[in-house]
Design a protein around this motif. Structure first.
Motif, PDB file in Angstrom:
ATOM      1  N   TYR A   1       0.823  -1.170   0.032  1.00  0.00           N
ATOM      2  CA  TYR A   1       0.047   0.053  -0.170  1.00  0.00           C
ATOM      3  C   TYR A   1       0.990   1.338  -0.013  1.00  0.00           C
ATOM      4  O   TYR A   1       0.427   2.179  -0.596  1.00  0.00           O
TER       5      TYR A   1
ATOM      6  N   TYR B   1      -4.832  -0.519   6.833  1.00  0.00           N
ATOM      7  CA  TYR B   1      -4.834  -1.634   5.935  1.00  0.00           C
ATOM      8  C   TYR B   1      -3.604  -2.330   6.456  1.00  0.00           C
ATOM      9  O   TYR B   1      -2.522  -1.880   6.646  1.00  0.00           O
TER      10      TYR B   1
ATOM     11  N   ASP C   1      -5.006  -9.786   2.736  1.00  0.00           N
ATOM     12  CA  ASP C   1      -5.311  -8.266   3.040  1.00  0.00           C
ATOM     13  C   ASP C   1      -6.261  -8.086   4.143  1.00  0.00           C
ATOM     14  O   ASP C   1      -7.358  -9.077   4.057  1.00  0.00           O
TER      15      ASP C   1
ATOM     16  N   VAL D   1      -8.714  -4.913   6.457  1.00  0.00           N
ATOM     17  CA  VAL D   1      -8.671  -3.555   6.910  1.00  0.00           C
ATOM     18  C   VAL D   1      -9.416  -3.289   8.129  1.00  0.00           C
ATOM     19  O   VAL D   1     -10.428  -4.066   8.691  1.00  0.00           O
TER      20      VAL D   1
END
Length: 453
Positions: A207, A397, A421, A423
């Protein structure tokens, strides 16, 4: 994948075929021999014209496919860019370059330069899009410029386009230990990961690189080696309405930002620390600060084990997020690699990235990048931008990626990866869910290959 228009599909074929035909018989300047050189005895770089003028013609082709365990209905892998489509083959980068590298030392002037052209699904993330569709301080539509945007008429083509990521002149000036100057459009020296596929270990990106840093600059940059341990970099960049990031040649040329950095390398060359960043006014019309600094530590733990730790922190003052706010984004990511043998390296990457004000990360990222001043995005067929963004609300994130790089031939790299991933963020209506089918997390399984020409 939505069908491409009949008018643009032949153009894509011609563009890809043209690049491939030009690269036949070439080899990259930093690797090789390339595929064609290995299979034939012809190398254009060995011809009299190229050798006498120290010119190199080279390139690479990078393509891959990703499986998303969530099977998203829109086939987008959430905020993950570059390999951003699920279950679809992507020709990410078909890149051709022409270069005359300059001397790295000596007591004589030397002049050169480089020009790159890239075709593929990564092109949209590589174009000079530093003038966004809307002014970040006022929300008013902007003229984005046309250096390399929509070169193939992307309003009719959702995913494939051309980019011109580098076009610069370079000079070696015999002052002190030697000064290197670049003038034009070039890749950013900030951060660890970069756009060209051959220069990265993983197929997907952190990211930090995707949303926290510039990809290119337009302007002037100088590099100077102070001694065996220290080197410095500095310059001025323009053509951007985002503080000198991803600027072009024909818009926002009145807006200049500073670019600077320094690198320390240990005597044994096993450890280095680089600090770099930019600082400047956001645009020609707004002097509010837009800035970033990046710290990259690299260390060879052993002859075969390699560690990298990076910290970035970015700032954009007085940007319009419902109301004007001073936005921030920051994070830490680390890479660890181990050379199993000369053809196989394994690695793992971990990251935490905080988008403090919901200003930087957009899901899918391609939808935002392809938005025009009317608010429509050609990445979703010219429909209104429906990017799922935690706009105005902070989110963290997290990502962990593991994979390997296998080099069965000097001209071929294969990179299978697995990535997870998740969040942590909320919206006024509840939990923020930017991944496929409104999920808080996702698993990605990808494989790509890169062929050097």
């Amino acid at each position: 994948m939505k069908s491409m228009s009949k008018r643009k599909y032949p153009i894509i074929i011609v563009a890809a075929g043209g690049l491939l035909s030009i690269t036949m018989g070439t080899t990259t300047s930093n690797a090789a021999p390339g595929m064609v050189r290995s299979l034939t005895d012809f190398d254009v770089n060995e011809t009299k014209l190229f050798k006498d003028n120290s010119i190199t013609l080279g390139g690479w082709a990078n393509a891959g496919i990703t499986y998303n365990a969530a099977s998203p209905d829109n086939n987008f892998n959430g905020p993950v860019t570059f390999g951003d489509r699920s279950g679809e083959f992507q020709l990410n980068q078909l890149n051709l370059f022409l270069q005359r590298a300059v001397a790295a030392e000596g007591d004589a002037w030397d002049v050169g330069g480089r020009f790159d052209v890239m075709f593929g699904t990564d092109s949209i993330f590589t174009q000079a899009y530093g003038v966004p569709a809307f002014d970040v301080n006022t929300g008013q539509p902007l003229n984005r410029g046309n250096w390399d945007l929509n070169l193939l008429g992307s309003n009719d083509n959702r995913f494939y386009d051309l980019a011109l990521p580098q076009a610069y002149l370079e000079s070696y000036v015999p002052v002190g230990t030697g000064l290197n100057l670049k003038v034009g459009h070039f890749y950013t020296p900030i951060g660890y990961e970069t756009v060209p596929a051959p220069d990265n270990f993983f197929y997907t990106h952190a990211y930090t690189m995707q949303y926290g840093e510039p990809f290119t600059h337009t302007g002037v940059m100088a590099n100077y080696a102070v001694d065996d341990n220290w080197s410095v970099m500095g310059g001025a960049v323009t053509g951007s309405a985002t503080g000198g990031w991803d600027g072009n040649f024909n818009k926002q040329l009145g807006n200049w930002a500073g670019l600077a950095g320094a690198t320390w390398t240990s005597d044994d060359k096993e450890t280095s620390v680089n600090v770099s960043g930019t600082y400047g006014g956001t645009s020609e019309h707004h002097s509010d600060a837009w800035a970033i600094y990046s710290v990259v530590l690299k260390h060879n733990v052993t002859e075969k084990a390699h560690l990298m730790v990076q910290h970035d922190h970015g700032f954009a003052n007085n940007v319009l997020i419902n109301t004007p706010v001073d936005a921030e984004w920051y994070g830490i990511n680390t890479h660890f690699y181990y050379d199993v043998h000369d053809k196989v390296t394994v690695g793992i990457r971990g990251e935490w990235f905080r988008d403090q004000n919901g200003f930087r990360v957009c899901s899918p990222g391609r939808v935002s990048a392809a938005t025009d001043p009317s608010g429509n995005s050609y990445a979703i067929g010219g429909q209104p931008n429906n990017c799922t963004s935690n706009f105005g609300n902070g989110a963290s994130y997290y990502a962990v990626t593991a994979g390997l790089t296998w080099k069965p031939a000097t001209w071929l790299r294969i990179r299978p990866n697995v990535r997870y991933d998740w969040v942590d963020g909320t919206t006024p209506t509840g939990q923020y869910r930017p991944f496929g089918n409104a999920k808080q997390d996702q698993f990605l399984f990808s494989t790509d290959m890169t062929i050097d020409f």
